[in-house]
Design a protein around this motif. Sequence first.
Motif, mmCIF file in Angstrom:
data_model
loop_
_atom_site.group_PDB
_atom_site.id
_atom_site.type_symbol
_atom_site.label_atom_id
_atom_site.label_comp_id
_atom_site.label_asym_id
_atom_site.label_seq_id
_atom_site.Cartn_x
_atom_site.Cartn_y
_atom_site.Cartn_z
ATOM 1 N N ARG A 37 -0.375 -73.572 17.044
ATOM 2 C CA ARG A 37 -0.271 -73.968 18.382
ATOM 3 C C ARG A 37 1.378 -73.920 18.581
ATOM 4 O O ARG A 37 1.761 -73.693 20.004
ATOM 5 N N VAL A 38 2.065 -73.884 17.612
ATOM 6 C CA VAL A 38 3.457 -73.797 17.760
ATOM 7 C C VAL A 38 3.536 -72.142 17.260
ATOM 8 O O VAL A 38 3.099 -71.713 16.677
ATOM 9 N N PRO A 39 4.978 -71.730 17.849
ATOM 10 C CA PRO A 39 5.392 -70.458 17.337
ATOM 11 C C PRO A 39 5.803 -70.338 15.800
ATOM 12 O O PRO A 39 6.325 -71.271 15.285
ATOM 13 N N VAL A 40 5.367 -69.401 15.198
ATOM 14 C CA VAL A 40 5.627 -69.326 13.649
ATOM 15 C C VAL A 40 5.765 -67.836 13.353
ATOM 16 O O VAL A 40 5.178 -66.745 14.006
ATOM 17 N N VAL A 41 6.611 -67.578 12.401
ATOM 18 C CA VAL A 41 7.055 -66.398 11.806
ATOM 19 C C VAL A 41 6.756 -66.537 10.197
ATOM 20 O O VAL A 41 7.045 -67.386 9.624
ATOM 21 N N VAL A 42 5.739 -65.671 9.875
ATOM 22 C CA VAL A 42 5.509 -65.866 8.452
ATOM 23 C C VAL A 42 6.420 -64.979 7.549
ATOM 24 O O VAL A 42 6.538 -63.439 7.837
ATOM 25 N N VAL A 43 6.811 -65.426 6.357
ATOM 26 C CA VAL A 43 7.483 -64.493 5.390
ATOM 27 C C VAL A 43 6.817 -64.639 3.891
ATOM 28 O O VAL A 43 6.547 -65.658 3.616
ATOM 29 N N PRO A 44 6.112 -63.376 3.874
ATOM 30 C CA PRO A 44 5.335 -63.479 2.669
ATOM 31 C C PRO A 44 5.941 -63.269 1.249
ATOM 32 O O PRO A 44 7.214 -62.721 1.424
ATOM 33 N N GLY A 45 5.387 -63.748 0.170
ATOM 34 C CA GLY A 45 6.037 -63.475 -1.044
ATOM 35 C C GLY A 45 5.667 -62.291 -1.688
ATOM 36 O O GLY A 45 4.586 -61.564 -1.021
ATOM 37 N N GLY A 46 5.995 -61.737 -2.479
ATOM 38 C CA GLY A 46 5.792 -60.212 -3.079
ATOM 39 C C GLY A 46 4.540 -60.563 -4.035
ATOM 40 O O GLY A 46 3.775 -59.465 -4.299
ATOM 41 N N GLY A 47 4.197 -61.781 -4.523
ATOM 42 C CA GLY A 47 2.843 -62.013 -5.259
ATOM 43 C C GLY A 47 2.788 -60.826 -6.487
ATOM 44 O O GLY A 47 3.865 -60.300 -6.961
ATOM 45 N N PRO A 48 1.558 -60.273 -6.686
ATOM 46 C CA PRO A 48 1.378 -59.349 -8.015
ATOM 47 C C PRO A 48 2.147 -57.906 -7.585
ATOM 48 O O PRO A 48 2.416 -57.373 -8.695
ATOM 49 N N PHE A 49 2.297 -57.658 -6.384
ATOM 50 C CA PHE A 49 3.060 -56.451 -6.207
ATOM 51 C C PHE A 49 4.519 -56.415 -6.609
ATOM 52 O O PHE A 49 4.911 -55.685 -7.401
ATOM 53 N N ALA A 50 5.217 -57.660 -6.506
ATOM 54 C CA ALA A 50 6.449 -57.993 -6.990
ATOM 55 C C ALA A 50 6.438 -58.019 -8.611
ATOM 56 O O ALA A 50 7.266 -57.395 -9.676
ATOM 57 N N ASP A 51 5.374 -58.684 -9.034
ATOM 58 C CA ASP A 51 4.971 -58.743 -10.651
ATOM 59 C C ASP A 51 5.074 -57.402 -11.311
ATOM 60 O O ASP A 51 5.586 -57.095 -12.247
ATOM 61 N N SER A 52 4.317 -56.423 -10.626
ATOM 62 C CA SER A 52 4.372 -54.950 -11.109
ATOM 63 C C SER A 52 5.591 -54.497 -11.060
ATOM 64 O O SER A 52 6.052 -53.575 -12.307
ATOM 65 N N ILE A 53 6.611 -54.793 -10.205
ATOM 66 C CA ILE A 53 8.004 -54.058 -10.345
ATOM 67 C C ILE A 53 8.799 -54.822 -11.484
ATOM 68 O O ILE A 53 9.481 -54.163 -12.253
ATOM 69 N N ARG A 54 8.489 -56.092 -11.796
ATOM 70 C CA ARG A 54 9.258 -56.791 -12.680
ATOM 71 C C ARG A 54 8.945 -56.219 -14.107
ATOM 72 O O ARG A 54 9.473 -55.859 -15.092
ATOM 73 N N ALA A 55 7.351 -55.840 -14.363
ATOM 74 C CA ALA A 55 6.896 -55.195 -15.591
ATOM 75 C C ALA A 55 7.384 -53.750 -15.697
ATOM 76 O O ALA A 55 7.513 -53.295 -16.722
ATOM 77 N N LEU A 56 7.662 -53.139 -14.385
ATOM 78 C CA LEU A 56 7.737 -51.620 -14.525
ATOM 79 C C LEU A 56 9.419 -51.446 -15.178
ATOM 80 O O LEU A 56 9.743 -50.551 -15.635
ATOM 81 N N GLN A 57 10.338 -52.357 -14.820
ATOM 82 C CA GLN A 57 11.736 -52.317 -14.794
ATOM 83 C C GLN A 57 12.121 -51.778 -16.316
ATOM 84 O O GLN A 57 12.988 -51.064 -16.288
ATOM 85 N N PRO A 58 11.717 -52.622 -17.343
ATOM 86 C CA PRO A 58 12.022 -52.339 -18.507
ATOM 87 C C PRO A 58 11.796 -50.859 -19.037
ATOM 88 O O PRO A 58 12.757 -50.089 -19.764
ATOM 89 N N THR A 59 10.886 -50.395 -18.542
ATOM 90 C CA THR A 59 10.367 -49.261 -19.182
ATOM 91 C C THR A 59 10.941 -48.104 -18.374
ATOM 92 O O THR A 59 11.302 -47.081 -18.676
ATOM 93 N N MET A 60 11.187 -48.189 -16.851
ATOM 94 C CA MET A 60 11.759 -47.248 -16.177
ATOM 95 C C MET A 60 13.199 -47.331 -16.026
ATOM 96 O O MET A 60 13.744 -46.537 -15.286
ATOM 97 N N LYS A 61 13.697 -48.543 -16.469
ATOM 98 C CA LYS A 61 15.166 -48.757 -16.602
ATOM 99 C C LYS A 61 15.824 -48.681 -15.291
ATOM 100 O O LYS A 61 17.014 -48.105 -15.319
ATOM 101 N N PHE A 62 15.488 -49.310 -14.266
ATOM 102 C CA PHE A 62 16.429 -49.187 -13.080
ATOM 103 C C PHE A 62 17.052 -50.318 -12.883
ATOM 104 O O PHE A 62 16.543 -51.551 -13.446
ATOM 105 N N GLY A 63 17.952 -50.509 -12.144
ATOM 106 C CA GLY A 63 18.835 -51.432 -11.946
ATOM 107 C C GLY A 63 18.458 -52.537 -11.116
ATOM 108 O O GLY A 63 17.403 -52.666 -10.366
#
Length: 204
Positions: A37-63
Amino acid sequence: MAERSADTVSPLVVKVGGSLAETGRMPAALSLIAAARVPVVVVPGGGPFADSIRALQPTMKFGEALAHRLAMLAMHQMAELIVAQNDRFTVVQSLAEISDAVRDGKVPVWAPLRMIAGDAAVPAGWMATSDTLAARLAELLGAPLVLLKSVDVEEGGSLDDLAARGVVDPVMPSIVARGSLSWSIFGPSDEARFRALLAGEGER
């Protein structure tokens, strides 16, 4: 990055941690927010989508800078999932879109990349998570900040202590301090208190 405009509304900024999706708490939390009943703006976490980026970074070697952008895109993916849960939710990418959505009775769900890319206030790396981005949005809106977490947090603790324990990221406390932001954390045991806040019965 555009600073706060004079006609920008000031909703409650609620960061919905991606871990809530893994613990099963997210549907109930989103139902409460959709009925707010009050104005709200939601900020979502990255969840499993962000976890996949963390897992991919060492093999793809991006900064760290690219990882930071991809993590914000992961938040956009989570935003799309949230919007699919209830017709009141809508994806937004700017302060103007947030204002328009709130005025239309919608609950904006923020996809941050467009606003945050190049924002010097937010370090480009894994140290700045969606906690920091939520704090930055609250700073720009001049709004109270709420973080939904998968762990209960005792009242009265400092953000620096919570950062040292890994409950929030290490960048967030400095943004909260700089903006003199009102903040609170709601864990699994705080549903009644969170419900009251969304009903306009709690302190903002």
